[in-house]
Structure formats: C-alpha cells, structure tokens
Design a protein around this motif. Sequence first.
Motif, PDB file in Angstrom:
ATOM      1  N   LEU A 157       4.482   5.615  -5.450  1.00 20.64           N
ATOM      2  CA  LEU A 157       4.550   5.681  -6.912  1.00 20.64           C
ATOM      3  C   LEU A 157       3.526   6.656  -7.476  1.00 20.64           C
ATOM      4  CD1 LEU A 157       5.161   1.924  -7.768  1.00 20.64           C
ATOM      5  CD2 LEU A 157       6.808   3.797  -7.856  1.00 20.64           C
ATOM      6  N   ILE A 158       2.340   6.720  -6.873  1.00 27.16           N
ATOM      7  CA  ILE A 158       1.333   7.689  -7.319  1.00 27.16           C
ATOM      8  C   ILE A 158       1.848   9.113  -7.099  1.00 27.16           C
ATOM      9  CG2 ILE A 158      -0.943   8.649  -6.763  1.00 27.16           C
ATOM     10  CD1 ILE A 158      -1.879   5.765  -6.291  1.00 27.16           C
ATOM     11  N   ILE A 159       2.456   9.348  -5.949  1.00 21.52           N
ATOM     12  CA  ILE A 159       3.002  10.683  -5.675  1.00 21.52           C
ATOM     13  C   ILE A 159       4.141  11.000  -6.625  1.00 21.52           C
ATOM     14  CG2 ILE A 159       4.286  12.037  -3.972  1.00 21.52           C
ATOM     15  CD1 ILE A 159       2.631  10.572  -1.813  1.00 21.52           C
ATOM     16  N   LYS A 160       5.015  10.042  -6.869  1.00 23.28           N
ATOM     17  CA  LYS A 160       6.197  10.283  -7.712  1.00 23.28           C
ATOM     18  C   LYS A 160       5.812  10.564  -9.163  1.00 23.28           C
ATOM     19  CE  LYS A 160      10.646   9.939  -8.730  1.00 23.28           C
ATOM     20  NZ  LYS A 160      11.626  10.871  -8.275  1.00 23.28           N
ATOM     21  N   PHE A 161       4.932   9.745  -9.726  1.00 23.90           N
ATOM     22  CA  PHE A 161       4.625   9.883 -11.148  1.00 23.90           C
ATOM     23  C   PHE A 161       3.407  10.765 -11.431  1.00 23.90           C
ATOM     24  CE2 PHE A 161       6.851   5.696 -11.111  1.00 23.90           C
ATOM     25  CZ  PHE A 161       7.981   6.143 -11.770  1.00 23.90           C
ATOM     26  N   GLY A 162       2.509  10.908 -10.493  1.00 21.71           N
ATOM     27  CA  GLY A 162       1.300  11.667 -10.744  1.00 21.71           C
ATOM     28  C   GLY A 162       1.328  13.085 -10.212  1.00 21.71           C
ATOM     29  N   PHE A 163       1.942  13.270  -9.049  1.00 19.88           N
ATOM     30  CA  PHE A 163       1.878  14.568  -8.389  1.00 19.88           C
ATOM     31  C   PHE A 163       3.255  15.041  -7.949  1.00 19.88           C
ATOM     32  CE2 PHE A 163      -2.099  12.292  -7.359  1.00 19.88           C
ATOM     33  CZ  PHE A 163      -2.986  13.103  -8.049  1.00 19.88           C
ATOM     34  N   ASP A 164       4.242  14.890  -8.772  1.00 18.69           N
ATOM     35  CA  ASP A 164       5.605  15.276  -8.421  1.00 18.69           C
ATOM     36  C   ASP A 164       5.684  16.792  -8.250  1.00 18.69           C
ATOM     37  OD1 ASP A 164       8.202  14.829  -7.774  1.00 18.69           O
ATOM     38  OD2 ASP A 164       8.936  14.795  -9.850  1.00 18.69           O
ATOM     39  N   GLY A 165       6.016  17.253  -7.049  1.00 26.51           N
ATOM     40  CA  GLY A 165       6.147  18.675  -6.774  1.00 26.51           C
ATOM     41  C   GLY A 165       4.912  19.313  -6.170  1.00 26.51           C
ATOM     42  N   ASP A 166       3.773  18.678  -6.229  1.00 24.29           N
ATOM     43  CA  ASP A 166       2.537  19.217  -5.666  1.00 24.29           C
ATOM     44  C   ASP A 166       2.371  18.684  -4.241  1.00 24.29           C
ATOM     45  OD1 ASP A 166       0.099  20.365  -5.218  1.00 24.29           O
ATOM     46  OD2 ASP A 166      -0.992  19.143  -6.682  1.00 24.29           O
ATOM     47  N   GLU A 167       2.680  19.513  -3.257  1.00 22.67           N
ATOM     48  CA  GLU A 167       2.662  19.078  -1.862  1.00 22.67           C
ATOM     49  C   GLU A 167       1.252  18.776  -1.351  1.00 22.67           C
ATOM     50  OE1 GLU A 167       5.131  18.355   0.297  1.00 22.67           O
ATOM     51  OE2 GLU A 167       6.474  18.573  -1.406  1.00 22.67           O
ATOM     52  N   LEU A 168       0.279  19.558  -1.786  1.00 27.24           N
ATOM     53  CA  LEU A 168      -1.095  19.349  -1.326  1.00 27.24           C
ATOM     54  C   LEU A 168      -1.623  17.988  -1.798  1.00 27.24           C
ATOM     55  CD1 LEU A 168      -3.534  20.484   0.160  1.00 27.24           C
ATOM     56  CD2 LEU A 168      -4.277  21.494  -2.002  1.00 27.24           C
ATOM     57  N   ALA A 169      -1.381  17.658  -3.048  1.00 22.49           N
ATOM     58  CA  ALA A 169      -1.822  16.366  -3.569  1.00 22.49           C
ATOM     59  C   ALA A 169      -1.061  15.226  -2.910  1.00 22.49           C
ATOM     60  CB  ALA A 169      -1.644  16.325  -5.085  1.00 22.49           C
ATOM     61  N   ALA A 170       0.225  15.431  -2.659  1.00 20.42           N
ATOM     62  CA  ALA A 170       1.024  14.394  -1.990  1.00 20.42           C
ATOM     63  C   ALA A 170       0.509  14.145  -0.579  1.00 20.42           C
ATOM     64  CB  ALA A 170       2.489  14.807  -1.958  1.00 20.42           C
ATOM     65  N   ASP A 171       0.111  15.208   0.112  1.00 17.18           N
ATOM     66  CA  ASP A 171      -0.440  15.040   1.454  1.00 17.18           C
ATOM     67  C   ASP A 171      -1.772  14.294   1.422  1.00 17.18           C
ATOM     68  OD1 ASP A 171       1.720  16.364   2.533  1.00 17.18           O
ATOM     69  OD2 ASP A 171       0.671  18.290   2.734  1.00 17.18           O
ATOM     70  N   ARG A 172      -2.584  14.549   0.418  1.00 13.22           N
ATOM     71  CA  ARG A 172      -3.867  13.847   0.298  1.00 13.22           C
ATOM     72  C   ARG A 172      -3.666  12.363   0.004  1.00 13.22           C
ATOM     73  NH1 ARG A 172      -7.399  18.275  -3.068  1.00 13.22           N
ATOM     74  NH2 ARG A 172      -7.637  19.715  -1.327  1.00 13.22           N
ATOM     75  N   VAL A 173      -2.707  12.060  -0.869  1.00 12.63           N
ATOM     76  CA  VAL A 173      -2.423  10.651  -1.174  1.00 12.63           C
ATOM     77  C   VAL A 173      -1.885   9.955   0.066  1.00 12.63           C
ATOM     78  CG1 VAL A 173      -0.975   9.107  -2.548  1.00 12.63           C
ATOM     79  CG2 VAL A 173      -2.091  11.051  -3.635  1.00 12.63           C
ATOM     80  N   THR A 174      -1.039  10.635   0.828  1.00 16.61           N
ATOM     81  CA  THR A 174      -0.497  10.060   2.055  1.00 16.61           C
ATOM     82  C   THR A 174      -1.608   9.815   3.078  1.00 16.61           C
ATOM     83  OG1 THR A 174       1.593  11.203   1.671  1.00 16.61           O
ATOM     84  CG2 THR A 174       1.195  10.390   3.886  1.00 16.61           C
ATOM     85  N   LEU A 175      -2.521  10.753   3.204  1.00 19.16           N
ATOM     86  CA  LEU A 175      -3.661  10.568   4.103  1.00 19.16           C
ATOM     87  C   LEU A 175      -4.508   9.378   3.654  1.00 19.16           C
ATOM     88  CD1 LEU A 175      -5.349  11.583   6.490  1.00 19.16           C
ATOM     89  CD2 LEU A 175      -6.569  13.032   4.866  1.00 19.16           C
ATOM     90  N   GLY A 176      -4.720   9.267   2.357  1.00 11.45           N
ATOM     91  CA  GLY A 176      -5.447   8.112   1.826  1.00 11.45           C
ATOM     92  C   GLY A 176      -4.737   6.807   2.124  1.00 11.45           C
ATOM     93  N   MET A 177      -3.400   6.823   2.042  1.00 14.02           N
ATOM     94  CA  MET A 177      -2.622   5.622   2.357  1.00 14.02           C
ATOM     95  C   MET A 177      -2.835   5.221   3.812  1.00 14.02           C
ATOM     96  SD  MET A 177       1.461   5.159   2.763  1.00 14.02           S
ATOM     97  CE  MET A 177       1.396   6.176   4.198  1.00 14.02           C
ATOM     98  N   PHE A 178      -2.812   6.205   4.730  1.00 21.52           N
ATOM     99  CA  PHE A 178      -3.017   5.892   6.142  1.00 21.52           C
ATOM    100  C   PHE A 178      -4.427   5.365   6.400  1.00 21.52           C
ATOM    101  CE2 PHE A 178       0.531   8.990   7.188  1.00 21.52           C
ATOM    102  CZ  PHE A 178       1.431   7.979   7.495  1.00 21.52           C
ATOM    103  N   VAL A 220       0.841  -1.198   0.000  1.00 23.88           N
ATOM    104  CA  VAL A 220       0.000   0.000   0.000  1.00 23.88           C
ATOM    105  C   VAL A 220       0.876   1.248   0.000  1.00 23.88           C
ATOM    106  CG1 VAL A 220      -1.649   1.333   1.382  1.00 23.88           C
ATOM    107  CG2 VAL A 220      -1.972  -1.113   1.086  1.00 23.88           C
ATOM    108  N   ASN A 221       1.945   1.217   0.789  1.00 24.71           N
ATOM    109  CA  ASN A 221       2.854   2.356   0.838  1.00 24.71           C
ATOM    110  C   ASN A 221       3.584   2.546  -0.482  1.00 24.71           C
ATOM    111  OD1 ASN A 221       5.910   3.256   1.527  1.00 24.71           O
ATOM    112  ND2 ASN A 221       4.394   4.405   2.713  1.00 24.71           N
ATOM    113  N   VAL A 222       4.000   1.451  -1.086  1.00 26.19           N
ATOM    114  CA  VAL A 222       4.711   1.550  -2.367  1.00 26.19           C
ATOM    115  C   VAL A 222       3.797   2.146  -3.438  1.00 26.19           C
ATOM    116  CG1 VAL A 222       5.742   0.184  -4.231  1.00 26.19           C
ATOM    117  CG2 VAL A 222       6.367  -0.272  -1.866  1.00 26.19           C
ATOM    118  N   VAL A 223       2.560   1.712  -3.485  1.00 24.81           N
ATOM    119  CA  VAL A 223       1.607   2.261  -4.464  1.00 24.81           C
ATOM    120  C   VAL A 223       1.419   3.752  -4.225  1.00 24.81           C
ATOM    121  CG1 VAL A 223      -0.820   2.208  -5.164  1.00 24.81           C
ATOM    122  CG2 VAL A 223       0.448   0.079  -4.911  1.00 24.81           C
TER     123      VAL A 223
END
Length: 154
Positions: A24-45, A18-21
């Motif tokens: 990878l979503i943050i790296k390839f989909g939202f590289d540089g966008d901190e707000l989107a990265a935080d949302r994906v991380t929250l979704g992971m948790f 789950v963490n790896v996915v």
Amino acid sequence: MGQRWRVLVGLGAALFAVNVVARLIIKFGFDGDELAADRVTLGMFVVIGLMLGAVAFNWGQRRPVAQWGPEAAGAIGIALALTMLVGPLLVGENPFAAGSATFFWQVVLYLVAAGAGTVLGYLLLTTLGRDHRSRHLSRYAQTATTKPRRIVRR
C-alpha cells in the motif's frame, strides 16, 4: 493443539500484514518510482527478518527447535502463499504480471529473508546461552557437581 494453530496462523497473518502495508505504501506513495519501491521492499524484508528473529529468540527459550521449527516454517509458508498470491490482488495487480522468473525470484528473496531472520535470532539466543538446550545442560551441570546430602546416623 488448537492453541498451536492459532499461533501459527497469527504469525502468518502478521507477516502478511507487513507485506500488505509495504504494497500500500508503494501503491499510494511511490507509484511509478522504482527506486523508492525497491527501498520499501527492502525495508519490508528487513522487518520480516526482524520479526522472525524475535520469534525464534522468544520461542527458543522455552522449547527445543524440533517443536517450534515446524511451526515457524508453517507460518512462513502461509505468509509466503498469501504474499505471493493474494497480496498483488489487493492493490489491483496480477501475481504473474511480471513473468514467472520475477515471481520465483520473489519467492526466493522472501525465503532468504525469513530464513536469515530466523537463523540469526536463534544464533543470538544460542550465543547468549539462553536457549532451551543450554539451560537444561546448565541445570544438569549444577546438579551433577553438587555433593549429595550426607546421611547422619544416630
């Protein structure tokens, strides 16, 4: 005993996946966008918490907490070690690149999400009365209140 290790490692690997996915979503989909990265991380948790809640609900029906609790804790430990040390390397980052404070806050957040999911899953199971202890107490109450068989003498 070997079966228990397979389950422990399998659950740890699933949590790590789950963490790896998410990475990878943050790296390839939202590289540089901190707000989107935080949302994906929250979704992971949230997904990790839901997975562990389902595991606690499932395992708690069949076995007492003293048996499955250490297994769940071991799986969380394996997944945490892999997530914190191997996960960043998979996307080309250093685990300690953001500093030690960020590293340890990530550990705390992971443990809070995992613990909350496990506890909520077991509390739901207990509330419904389907946990191992409640079922045994229910069986005992049924056998204790029934009248013994009456012996007929001839």
